[in-house]
Design a protein around this motif. Structure first.
Motif, mmCIF file in Angstrom:
data_model
loop_
_atom_site.group_PDB
_atom_site.id
_atom_site.type_symbol
_atom_site.label_atom_id
_atom_site.label_comp_id
_atom_site.label_asym_id
_atom_site.label_seq_id
_atom_site.Cartn_x
_atom_site.Cartn_y
_atom_site.Cartn_z
ATOM 1 N N ALA A 85 0.825 -1.203 0.000
ATOM 2 C CA ALA A 85 0.000 0.000 0.000
ATOM 3 C C ALA A 85 0.862 1.257 0.000
ATOM 4 O O ALA A 85 0.592 2.219 -0.732
ATOM 5 C CB ALA A 85 -0.931 -0.010 1.216
ATOM 6 N N SER A 86 1.910 1.267 0.801
ATOM 7 C CA SER A 86 2.776 2.455 0.853
ATOM 8 C C SER A 86 3.489 2.678 -0.466
ATOM 9 O O SER A 86 3.682 3.833 -0.886
ATOM 10 C CB SER A 86 3.781 2.321 1.997
ATOM 11 O OG SER A 86 4.627 1.188 1.808
ATOM 12 N N VAL A 100 0.853 4.149 -2.887
ATOM 13 C CA VAL A 100 0.553 5.542 -2.539
ATOM 14 C C VAL A 100 1.688 6.456 -2.991
ATOM 15 O O VAL A 100 1.452 7.532 -3.552
ATOM 16 C CB VAL A 100 0.310 5.682 -1.027
ATOM 17 C CG1 VAL A 100 0.281 7.147 -0.609
ATOM 18 C CG2 VAL A 100 -0.999 5.002 -0.635
ATOM 19 N N ARG A 101 2.913 6.009 -2.786
ATOM 20 C CA ARG A 101 4.057 6.807 -3.222
ATOM 21 C C ARG A 101 4.077 6.937 -4.746
ATOM 22 O O ARG A 101 4.358 7.999 -5.299
ATOM 23 C CB ARG A 101 5.351 6.187 -2.708
ATOM 24 C CG ARG A 101 6.601 6.999 -3.021
ATOM 25 C CD ARG A 101 7.769 6.582 -2.141
ATOM 26 N NE ARG A 101 7.989 5.149 -2.121
ATOM 27 C CZ ARG A 101 7.737 4.356 -1.070
ATOM 28 N NH1 ARG A 101 7.242 4.871 0.033
ATOM 29 N NH2 ARG A 101 7.971 3.064 -1.131
ATOM 30 N N TRP A 126 -9.325 0.800 -4.010
ATOM 31 C CA TRP A 126 -8.584 1.775 -3.229
ATOM 32 C C TRP A 126 -8.366 1.273 -1.804
ATOM 33 O O TRP A 126 -7.268 1.409 -1.239
ATOM 34 C CB TRP A 126 -9.330 3.104 -3.234
ATOM 35 C CG TRP A 126 -8.532 4.258 -2.724
ATOM 36 C CD1 TRP A 126 -8.594 4.807 -1.470
ATOM 37 C CD2 TRP A 126 -7.562 5.029 -3.444
ATOM 38 N NE1 TRP A 126 -7.719 5.865 -1.355
ATOM 39 C CE2 TRP A 126 -7.079 6.019 -2.564
ATOM 40 C CE3 TRP A 126 -7.067 4.976 -4.738
ATOM 41 C CZ2 TRP A 126 -6.102 6.956 -2.949
ATOM 42 C CZ3 TRP A 126 -6.110 5.910 -5.120
ATOM 43 C CH2 TRP A 126 -5.638 6.879 -4.229
ATOM 44 N N LYS A 127 -9.388 0.679 -1.219
ATOM 45 C CA LYS A 127 -9.245 0.142 0.130
ATOM 46 C C LYS A 127 -8.220 -0.989 0.161
ATOM 47 O O LYS A 127 -7.353 -1.048 1.038
ATOM 48 C CB LYS A 127 -10.592 -0.382 0.632
ATOM 49 C CG LYS A 127 -11.570 0.685 1.079
ATOM 50 C CD LYS A 127 -12.847 0.017 1.603
ATOM 51 C CE LYS A 127 -13.803 1.021 2.211
ATOM 52 N NZ LYS A 127 -15.028 0.365 2.723
ATOM 53 N N THR A 164 -4.449 0.582 -1.444
ATOM 54 C CA THR A 164 -3.762 1.734 -0.839
ATOM 55 C C THR A 164 -3.989 1.807 0.662
ATOM 56 O O THR A 164 -3.515 2.746 1.296
ATOM 57 C CB THR A 164 -4.227 3.064 -1.464
ATOM 58 O OG1 THR A 164 -5.536 3.384 -0.977
ATOM 59 C CG2 THR A 164 -4.221 3.015 -2.982
ATOM 60 N N GLY A 165 -4.737 0.834 1.196
ATOM 61 C CA GLY A 165 -5.075 0.910 2.610
ATOM 62 C C GLY A 165 -6.086 1.998 2.892
ATOM 63 O O GLY A 165 -6.190 2.496 4.002
ATOM 64 N N ASN A 166 -6.865 2.378 1.849
ATOM 65 C CA ASN A 166 -7.865 3.447 1.942
ATOM 66 C C ASN A 166 -7.208 4.774 2.323
ATOM 67 O O ASN A 166 -7.704 5.525 3.154
ATOM 68 C CB ASN A 166 -8.975 3.104 2.921
ATOM 69 C CG ASN A 166 -10.308 3.728 2.520
ATOM 70 O OD1 ASN A 166 -10.516 4.120 1.372
ATOM 71 N ND2 ASN A 166 -11.233 3.796 3.464
ATOM 72 N N ASN A 167 -6.095 5.057 1.668
ATOM 73 C CA ASN A 167 -5.350 6.275 1.950
ATOM 74 C C ASN A 167 -6.194 7.518 1.709
ATOM 75 O O ASN A 167 -6.908 7.614 0.710
ATOM 76 C CB ASN A 167 -4.100 6.325 1.062
ATOM 77 C CG ASN A 167 -3.243 7.534 1.315
ATOM 78 O OD1 ASN A 167 -3.438 8.591 0.724
ATOM 79 N ND2 ASN A 167 -2.287 7.380 2.208
ATOM 80 N N GLY A 179 -4.976 10.743 1.460
ATOM 81 C CA GLY A 179 -4.119 11.867 1.164
ATOM 82 C C GLY A 179 -4.364 12.598 -0.135
ATOM 83 O O GLY A 179 -3.678 13.580 -0.425
ATOM 84 N N TYR A 235 -11.780 6.876 1.137
ATOM 85 C CA TYR A 235 -11.505 7.796 2.240
ATOM 86 C C TYR A 235 -10.787 9.047 1.721
ATOM 87 O O TYR A 235 -9.904 8.970 0.870
ATOM 88 C CB TYR A 235 -10.643 7.101 3.287
ATOM 89 C CG TYR A 235 -10.337 7.956 4.484
ATOM 90 C CD1 TYR A 235 -11.356 8.399 5.316
ATOM 91 C CD2 TYR A 235 -9.027 8.314 4.780
ATOM 92 C CE1 TYR A 235 -11.077 9.190 6.434
ATOM 93 C CE2 TYR A 235 -8.730 9.099 5.894
ATOM 94 C CZ TYR A 235 -9.767 9.532 6.701
ATOM 95 O OH TYR A 235 -9.493 10.319 7.790
#
Length: 281
Positions: free
Chosen positions: A184-185, A188-189, A215-216, A219-222, A224, A245
């Protein structure tokens, strides 16, 4: 009299040896063709002409339901198209009420839609507000390089009042692992690198196309991106449903992939004047 065999290995006939060498050469070529794993393990696309916005959604999610078009008369109708739609009759779509269009421009860093010019310029020439989208392959190359490729091959932006900001299409991997074998990180990066570089290149914040379920999961439901990047949500049901989120509202809703006319069908969440404002930046 029975034949006696020595322990010496038999020689392969020259014609058979040549055939085996040819076969091995073909196999060596196949493992380097697009879509197969290279020595470094990097996957390359094999069917970018069959990858379009939402192509993986129906196969992975249960949101398929009745069309919501009749319930959305206050919104602006749009379509998204790619090479699988070929040359599009923009006059027919205009007459059916379509007022904006997005065309797939690129995928990864090696594919451009061969019908992009007809689709992107054709919709504009007919009077529509148009935009371009990029089908992301995060395990193929960096977010920065894919943003550059997109901006260089149709994904740019100009303040002409009828060109929408580019879209980053983030969905289920059509070539393998759902989340591209990335944490996920890492994803997101990667998304952050893409949208940052796209803004640097064009001055606009990219729209993010993604489903809440993907997305959940990936990305862990990021949360940002919701305050900056407009959301394009796919859900083939009677409402846009739960949003990822960080987003308080959706900007575009892809409500069906089987409309009465060509392309996937979408609704802009607002009036035509608000869509024009999005184009103007």
């Amino acid at each position: 009299m029975p034949e006696h065999h020595s322990g010496r290995a038999r020689r392969i006939p020259p014609t058979l040896a040549a055939g085996l060498i040819s076969l091995l050469a073909v196999l060596a070529l196949l493992v380097t063709l697009p879509g197969t794993a290279t020595a470094g393990g990097v996957k390359r696309p094999v069917h970018p002409d069959r990858d379009w916005m939402g192509v993986t959604i129906r196969a992975h999610e249960d949101g398929a339901g009745p069309s919501a078009a009749a319930q959305l008369t206050a919104s602006v109708e749009g379509v998204d198209v790619s090479s699988h739609n070929g040359s599009v009759s923009w006059s027919s779509l205009w007459n059916s009420g379509v007022r904006f269009a997005y065309a797939k421009a690129t995928e990864g860093t090696s594919y451009t839609n061969p019908y992009f010019t007809q689709q992107y310029n054709g919709s504009y020439d007919r009077g529509m507000i148009r935009g371009a989208y990029h089908f992301a392959l995060p395990d193929n190359s960096s977010g920065t390089s894919q943003a550059n490729y997109f901006a260089d091959h149709g994904g740019g932006w100009s303040r002409d009042g009828r060109t929408l900001p580019g879209v980053l299409d983030m969905e289920y991997n059509p070539y393998g692992d759902t989340c591209y074998d990335m944490s996920a990180s890492e994803l997101v990066r990667w998304i952050g690198d893409f949208v940052d570089q796209y803004r640097y290149r064009t001055g606009r914040d990219a729209v993010i196309y993604t489903s809440t379920t993907w997305w959940k999961k990936c990305t862990g439901n990021n949360g940002g991106f919701g305050s900056v990047n407009p959301l394009w949500i796919p859900r083939y049901s009677s409402s846009a449903g739960e949003l990822p989120y960080g987003w308080d509202f959706h900007t575009i809703w892809q409500y069906t992939d089987s409309g009465p006319t060509v392309g996937d069908h979408n609704r802009f969440n607002g009036s035509l004047s608000r869509l024009q404002a999005l184009a103007n930046g």
